[in-house]
Design an enzyme around this catalytic site. Structure first.
Site, PDB file in Angstrom:
ATOM      1  N   ASP A  45      66.801  11.369 -31.842  1.00  0.00           N
ATOM      2  CA  ASP A  45      66.887  11.706 -33.259  1.00  0.00           C
ATOM      3  C   ASP A  45      67.046  10.459 -34.124  1.00  0.00           C
ATOM      4  O   ASP A  45      66.589  10.417 -35.267  1.00  0.00           O
ATOM      5  CB  ASP A  45      68.049  12.664 -33.511  1.00  0.00           C
ATOM      6  CG  ASP A  45      67.724  14.088 -33.085  1.00  0.00           C
ATOM      7  OD1 ASP A  45      66.531  14.374 -32.850  1.00  0.00           O
ATOM      8  OD2 ASP A  45      68.655  14.906 -32.988  1.00  0.00           O
ATOM      9  N   GLU A 122      71.998  13.775 -43.972  1.00  0.00           N
ATOM     10  CA  GLU A 122      73.148  13.856 -44.860  1.00  0.00           C
ATOM     11  C   GLU A 122      73.427  12.519 -45.518  1.00  0.00           C
ATOM     12  O   GLU A 122      72.892  11.483 -45.119  1.00  0.00           O
ATOM     13  CB  GLU A 122      74.405  14.311 -44.112  1.00  0.00           C
ATOM     14  CG  GLU A 122      75.085  13.237 -43.276  1.00  0.00           C
ATOM     15  CD  GLU A 122      74.575  13.119 -41.861  1.00  0.00           C
ATOM     16  OE1 GLU A 122      74.319  11.962 -41.429  1.00  0.00           O
ATOM     17  OE2 GLU A 122      74.422  14.143 -41.181  1.00  0.00           O
ATOM     18  N   LYS A 164      78.831  19.529 -39.194  1.00  0.00           N
ATOM     19  CA  LYS A 164      79.367  20.462 -38.197  1.00  0.00           C
ATOM     20  C   LYS A 164      80.652  19.933 -37.583  1.00  0.00           C
ATOM     21  O   LYS A 164      81.609  20.691 -37.359  1.00  0.00           O
ATOM     22  CB  LYS A 164      78.334  20.737 -37.104  1.00  0.00           C
ATOM     23  CG  LYS A 164      78.801  21.707 -36.020  1.00  0.00           C
ATOM     24  CD  LYS A 164      77.706  21.949 -35.000  1.00  0.00           C
ATOM     25  CE  LYS A 164      78.185  22.894 -33.905  1.00  0.00           C
ATOM     26  NZ  LYS A 164      79.304  22.318 -33.121  1.00  0.00           N
ATOM     27  N   SER A 165      80.714  18.628 -37.317  1.00  0.00           N
ATOM     28  CA  SER A 165      81.915  18.048 -36.731  1.00  0.00           C
ATOM     29  C   SER A 165      83.099  18.114 -37.695  1.00  0.00           C
ATOM     30  O   SER A 165      84.255  18.060 -37.261  1.00  0.00           O
ATOM     31  CB  SER A 165      81.663  16.601 -36.313  1.00  0.00           C
ATOM     32  OG  SER A 165      81.523  15.750 -37.438  1.00  0.00           O
ATOM     33  N   ALA A 184      89.050  14.639 -44.223  1.00  0.00           N
ATOM     34  CA  ALA A 184      90.497  14.370 -44.263  1.00  0.00           C
ATOM     35  C   ALA A 184      91.031  14.351 -45.693  1.00  0.00           C
ATOM     36  O   ALA A 184      91.566  13.341 -46.160  1.00  0.00           O
ATOM     37  CB  ALA A 184      90.809  13.059 -43.548  1.00  0.00           C
TER      38      ALA A 184
END
Length: 279
Positions: A45, A122, A164-165, A184
């Site tokens: 990827d 992203e 997703k993470s 965070a």
């Protein structure tokens, strides 16, 4: 048809590159690394992301296809073991494609300069030393005051990556949307943010405005695999891009099959047959 081949620096990728070159020659295709109609990525990827950004200014005229020799290959339709089938499909290319939405990132600097970028997966903005503070607007309306390590804004196809993470939702690429997830965040009596993934419609946009009273040194912006420091920024605007990415459609692999294959992998095991009652 004009074809470009981009490849990772491995012996297997170089070997496949040579075989693709030979197939293009026998099919009468022209090798063109500058203005291709089809860009073939050989690797993982990461190689495909580099290939996308190489031709990001030609999205109206170029299609992409990936052949997987890396570790995950979420974007790549073909495995190294399927090279003969891939070459056969390539030689019979009929111009079909499937398109996915992209992310537009517009940065306005304090001196009035405006720079636009585009991302396939992203864009993340974060501060590695200390916390980042900014106001977040949806369209013209102030939505929240954010303080934390950073923010990630992803496309539907990029929703399976960093998003997703961070606990974001996996989004089907037929949806024209972008998603914002927090990295965070600090939530207490002084600072308060949604602390939940947020998806917006294609006719809306997200604006981040740094708070001048807070230090913004050490803040970096990523665009897929690219990174840059941010200095003297007035605001950053994220929206669904007008452009779309087009992937060559030699065979269709359902999006949820990609997700299952990449993250769950239950199809690797024998499936239990359903009972009459379950059917």
């Amino acid at each position: 048809m004009r074809v470009a081949v981009r490849y990772s620096d491995t012996e297997s990728s170089k070997k496949i590159r040579d075989m693709i070159y030979a197939s293009c020659a026998s099919s009468g295709f022209e090798l063109d690394d500058v203005n291709p109609e089809l860009a073939i990525s050989v690797g993982g990827d990461g190689t495909l992301l580099k290939t996308f950004h190489t031709y990001a200014d030609q999205l109206d005229s170029v299609r992409f296809v990936g052949l997987h020799t890396g570790h995950l290959g979420f974007y790549t339709d073909w495995l190294e073991s399927e090279l003969p089938e891939f070459l056969a499909a390539l030689s019979n290319d009929s111009g079909e494609s499937v398109s996915y939405p992209l992310l537009e990132v517009e940065i306005e600097y304090s001196d009035g300069q405006v720079v636009q970028h585009i991302a396939l997966n992203e864009s993340a903005i974060r501060r590695y030393e200390g916390t980042m503070t900014c106001e977040i607007f949806i369209k013209e309306e102030k939505f929240e005051f954010f303080k934390g390590d950073g923010l990630c804004i992803s496309t539907p196809t990029g929703s399976t990556g960093l998003n997703k993470s961070l606990g974001g939702a996996v989004v089907h690429p037929r949806l024209d949307t972008i998603q914002m997830t927090e990295i965070a965040s600090i939530n207490n009596r002084v600072y308060r943010s949604l602390a939940s993934p947020l998806l917006i419609a294609k006719d809306e946009w997200i604006v981040l405005k740094p708070v001048k009273a807070h230090a913004m040194t050490g803040v970096f912006l990523s665009l897929d695999h690219l990174n840059m420091p941010l200095n003297d920024v007035e605001k950053i605007t994220y929206r669904v891009a007008k452009e779309r990415v087009h992937f060559a459609r030699y065979r269709h692999m359902h999006f949820w099959d990609r997700v299952e294959n990449s993250f769950i992998g239950i199809n690797d095991y024998p499936k239990r047959k359903l009972t009459k009652e379950e059917k």
